[in-house]
Scaffold this active site. Structure first.
Site, PDB file in Angstrom:
ATOM      1  N   HIS A  54      41.771  37.253  45.066  1.00 23.21           N
ATOM      2  CA  HIS A  54      42.118  38.359  44.172  1.00 23.21           C
ATOM      3  C   HIS A  54      42.324  39.612  45.021  1.00 23.21           C
ATOM      4  O   HIS A  54      41.777  39.735  46.126  1.00 23.21           O
ATOM      5  CB  HIS A  54      41.009  38.602  43.158  1.00 23.21           C
ATOM      6  CG  HIS A  54      40.875  37.521  42.139  1.00 23.21           C
ATOM      7  ND1 HIS A  54      40.198  37.703  40.956  1.00 23.21           N
ATOM      8  CD2 HIS A  54      41.335  36.239  42.120  1.00 23.21           C
ATOM      9  CE1 HIS A  54      40.244  36.592  40.249  1.00 23.21           C
ATOM     10  NE2 HIS A  54      40.919  35.682  40.937  1.00 23.21           N
ATOM     11  N   GLU A  56      41.131  42.588  44.850  1.00 26.50           N
ATOM     12  CA  GLU A  56      39.903  43.305  45.211  1.00 26.50           C
ATOM     13  C   GLU A  56      39.172  42.621  46.365  1.00 26.50           C
ATOM     14  O   GLU A  56      38.713  43.285  47.298  1.00 26.50           O
ATOM     15  CB  GLU A  56      38.951  43.377  44.009  1.00 26.50           C
ATOM     16  CG  GLU A  56      39.539  44.045  42.794  1.00 26.50           C
ATOM     17  CD  GLU A  56      40.207  43.104  41.803  1.00 26.50           C
ATOM     18  OE1 GLU A  56      40.150  43.391  40.605  1.00 26.50           O
ATOM     19  OE2 GLU A  56      40.787  42.086  42.229  1.00 26.50           O
ATOM     20  N   CYS A  84      37.689  41.245  37.369  1.00 25.38           N
ATOM     21  CA  CYS A  84      37.025  40.107  36.710  1.00 25.38           C
ATOM     22  C   CYS A  84      35.555  40.089  37.142  1.00 25.38           C
ATOM     23  O   CYS A  84      35.122  40.869  37.999  1.00 25.38           O
ATOM     24  CB  CYS A  84      37.713  38.800  37.098  1.00 25.38           C
ATOM     25  SG  CYS A  84      37.434  38.300  38.823  1.00 25.38           S
ATOM     26  N   CYS A  87      35.031  39.587  40.940  1.00 34.55           N
ATOM     27  CA  CYS A  87      35.349  40.785  41.730  1.00 34.55           C
ATOM     28  C   CYS A  87      34.334  41.895  41.517  1.00 34.55           C
ATOM     29  O   CYS A  87      33.960  42.582  42.468  1.00 34.55           O
ATOM     30  CB  CYS A  87      36.761  41.257  41.412  1.00 34.55           C
ATOM     31  SG  CYS A  87      38.020  40.102  42.005  1.00 34.55           S
TER      32      CYS A  87
END
Length: 150
Positions: A54, A56, A84, A87
């Site tokens: 992801h 992040e 999410c 993260c």
């Protein structure tokens, strides 16, 4: 020191467009320390065959390498979409100082709403919301609208 949140969010949006061009969910992230980029990333889970790739996570990993530390104290993370649960866990564990968001989930199941209500962290994370919200929402809206057409 003055920090131009809109400037940095625009940088994160450019990364979100990179993700979109690669067929990924368009999310971008920029990690700042002393008003300089120390990490950046965009969603790459599909292209890297990595469920943790992801935006992040990629930005935090780069920041850790740059600072040579797993604690990213006094940093600010700009993300085009609310993180999410995976993260947000990484964000809390890295001890970043501030999280700046563009698009946001506005419901009771939002991870940020859950964190605020439960007070489940021993680290104080400052959150600034709705920076370039319209632009951040639009890229996601059009991406998923186009996905539903196919």
């Amino acid at each position: 020191m003055y920090i131009n949140h809109k400037y940095w969010m625009r940088c994160a949006l450019k990364l979100a467009y990179c993700a979109q061009k690669n067929g990924e969910v368009p999310v971008g992230a920029i990690l700042i320390f002393n008003n300089k980029v120390i990490g950046e990333g965009y969603n790459s889970s599909i292209s890297k065959n990595d469920p943790t790739a992801h935006a992040e996570i990629i930005a935090l990993r780069a920041g850790g390498r740059k600072l040579k530390n797993y604690r990213l104290m006094n940093t600010t993370l700009y993300v085009t979409k609310e993180p999410c649960i995976m993260c947000i866990g990484a964000i809390l564990n890295s001890r970043i100082y501030q999280l700046v968001l563009g698009s946001q989930v506005n419901n009771k199941y939002s991870i940020l709403n859950i964190l605020k209500k439960q007070n489940i962290t021993n680290h104080k994370l400052y959150i600034k919301q709705k920076i370039l919200e319209k632009e951040c929402n639009n890229i996601l809206y059009h991406f998923f609208k186009d996905k539903r057409k196919t």
